[in-house]
Write an enzyme that holds these catalytic residues in place. Structure first.
Site, PDB file in Angstrom:
ATOM      1  N   PRO A   1       0.823  -1.211   0.000  1.00  0.00           N
ATOM      2  CA  PRO A   1       0.000   0.000   0.000  1.00  0.00           C
ATOM      3  C   PRO A   1       0.858   1.263   0.000  1.00  0.00           C
ATOM      4  O   PRO A   1       0.361   2.348  -0.299  1.00  0.00           O
ATOM      5  CB  PRO A   1      -0.818  -0.123   1.295  1.00  0.00           C
ATOM      6  CG  PRO A   1      -0.181  -1.186   2.106  1.00  0.00           C
ATOM      7  CD  PRO A   1       0.613  -2.051   1.195  1.00  0.00           C
TER       8      PRO A   1
ATOM      9  N   GLU B   1       3.824  -6.971   8.471  1.00  0.00           N
ATOM     10  CA  GLU B   1       4.070  -5.525   8.340  1.00  0.00           C
ATOM     11  C   GLU B   1       4.982  -5.211   7.162  1.00  0.00           C
ATOM     12  O   GLU B   1       5.492  -4.108   7.046  1.00  0.00           O
ATOM     13  CB  GLU B   1       4.681  -4.973   9.626  1.00  0.00           C
ATOM     14  CG  GLU B   1       3.737  -4.992  10.811  1.00  0.00           C
ATOM     15  CD  GLU B   1       2.418  -4.278  10.529  1.00  0.00           C
ATOM     16  OE1 GLU B   1       2.456  -3.089  10.162  1.00  0.00           O
ATOM     17  OE2 GLU B   1       1.361  -4.910  10.674  1.00  0.00           O
TER      18      GLU B   1
ATOM     19  N   ARG C   1      -3.379  -9.904 -20.295  1.00  0.00           N
ATOM     20  CA  ARG C   1      -4.374  -9.711 -21.356  1.00  0.00           C
ATOM     21  C   ARG C   1      -3.893  -8.732 -22.428  1.00  0.00           C
ATOM     22  O   ARG C   1      -4.441  -8.700 -23.530  1.00  0.00           O
ATOM     23  CB  ARG C   1      -5.727  -9.277 -20.774  1.00  0.00           C
ATOM     24  CG  ARG C   1      -5.733  -7.918 -20.158  1.00  0.00           C
ATOM     25  CD  ARG C   1      -7.057  -7.641 -19.473  1.00  0.00           C
ATOM     26  NE  ARG C   1      -8.147  -7.360 -20.396  1.00  0.00           N
ATOM     27  CZ  ARG C   1      -8.328  -6.212 -21.029  1.00  0.00           C
ATOM     28  NH1 ARG C   1      -7.486  -5.220 -20.859  1.00  0.00           N
ATOM     29  NH2 ARG C   1      -9.356  -6.039 -21.833  1.00  0.00           N
TER      30      ARG C   1
ATOM     31  N   ASP D   1     -10.760  -0.454 -24.402  1.00  0.00           N
ATOM     32  CA  ASP D   1     -10.902  -0.561 -22.946  1.00  0.00           C
ATOM     33  C   ASP D   1     -11.087   0.790 -22.280  1.00  0.00           C
ATOM     34  O   ASP D   1     -10.623   1.801 -22.789  1.00  0.00           O
ATOM     35  CB  ASP D   1      -9.599  -1.090 -22.315  1.00  0.00           C
ATOM     36  CG  ASP D   1      -9.467  -2.581 -22.441  1.00  0.00           C
ATOM     37  OD1 ASP D   1     -10.466  -3.235 -22.732  1.00  0.00           O
ATOM     38  OD2 ASP D   1      -8.338  -3.060 -22.242  1.00  0.00           O
TER      39      ASP D   1
END
Ligand code: ADE
Length: 279
Positions: free
Chosen positions: A118, A145, A187, A202
């Site tokens: 993150p 962590e 893809r 897309d």
């Protein structure tokens, strides 16, 4: 393309064997190896983590395990030399192998080491496109962590290290993030999607979200497919689709419209649609 994933939960990556990715594996376009990090532990408990220096909650993954794991996966030596490759979950096509891989355009043959966290830079369609041109991607799945930072500083000699985040929320580990990123990248590899245009149109490909799609029947529960889509006039259909994409993007992601405005990527017609949607 070859994907290597290092994780303490190898079975978590099993979904990679299914559907489009499974087909790419069968056709030899994609090679996937999943490595159990515990193969590089030295103690009877196969410990991969330890308490953090400086105190605080949780555990940090050990450099003494990750370092040798990344060395071996880069060189395909040690336990990484004999790892089981994922096989497609079910046969989709006859197995006539296609060539894998190509040299990286700028001559840097170090694999990209992707670290899902993150705390990383946002993963986007641009990232996926960039990685789709790589010969090798190695994913390091952290848990707890995170991984001792020195692992990545050290790995920079053998890898191009990229710490990336899926979004502003915290997952339990990197495995699900790898599934997401692998699908977004694979893809885009030529030959993986049947119909090339389907990813040219897309969401994000032109900085806009994709508009609505319709299929048969023409009338369903008294709701009709927009007339223009039945017209057979391709220019009109393309224009309508762009208008729909503009209106949808303005409603849900106004910052994407602002970015296109700054880049000068909107013409007069686009602007008039945005000023008076539905006219
Ligand atoms: N690992 C934990 N949270 C994550 C996130 N938001 N993106 C990528 N990897 C993660």
């Amino acid at each position: 393309m070859r994907l290597d994933v290092i994780t303490i939960f190898p079975e978590y990556l099993d979904p990679l064997r299914h559907a489009l990715l499974g087909r790419a594996i069968e056709r030899g376009i994609l090679d996937v190896a999943v490595h159990d990090l515990r193969s590089w532990t030295h103690d009877v408990h196969k410990a991969v983590d330890d308490t953090p220096y400086g105190g605080g909650p949780g555990m940090v993954m050990k450099p003494t395990v990750w370092g040798p794991a990344l060395d071996d996966v880069a060189a395909l030596s040690g336990p990484a030399a004999t790892v089981r490759r994922l096989e497609s979950a079910q046969p989709h096509v006859p197995s006539d192998a296609v060539d894998i891989g190509k040299a990286h355009a700028d001559g840097d043959n170090r694999p990209v080491l992707v670290v899902p966290t993150p705390a990383g830079a946002p993963f986007s369609q641009d990232t996926a496109e960039r990685w789709a041109a790589e010969e090798r991607l190695v994913f390091a799945c952290g848990r707890y962590e995170g991984i001792d930072q020195r692992v990545f500083d050290d790995a920079a000699t053998r890898y191009r290290v990229e710490e990336v985040s899926l979004g502003d929320y915290v997952l339990i580990g990197g495995e699900v993030a790898v599934l997401v990123m692998a699908e977004a990248v694979v893809r885009l590899i030529p030959g993986v999607l049947g119909n090339r245009r389907s990813h040219e149109e897309d969401s994000f490909q032109d900085g806009l979200l994709e508009g609505p799609s319709y299929t048969k029947p023409r009338i369903w529960r008294e709701r009709e497919v927009p007339e223009v889509l039945l017209s057979g006039d391709h220019a009109k259909v393309d224009r309508w689709r762009r208008d729909q994409a503009l209106v949808r993007t303005a409603a849900t992601r106004p910052e994407l419209i602002e970015a296109l405005q700054r880049e000068g990527a909107l013409d007069d017609r686009d602007r008039s649609v945005l000023d008076a949607p539905g006219e």
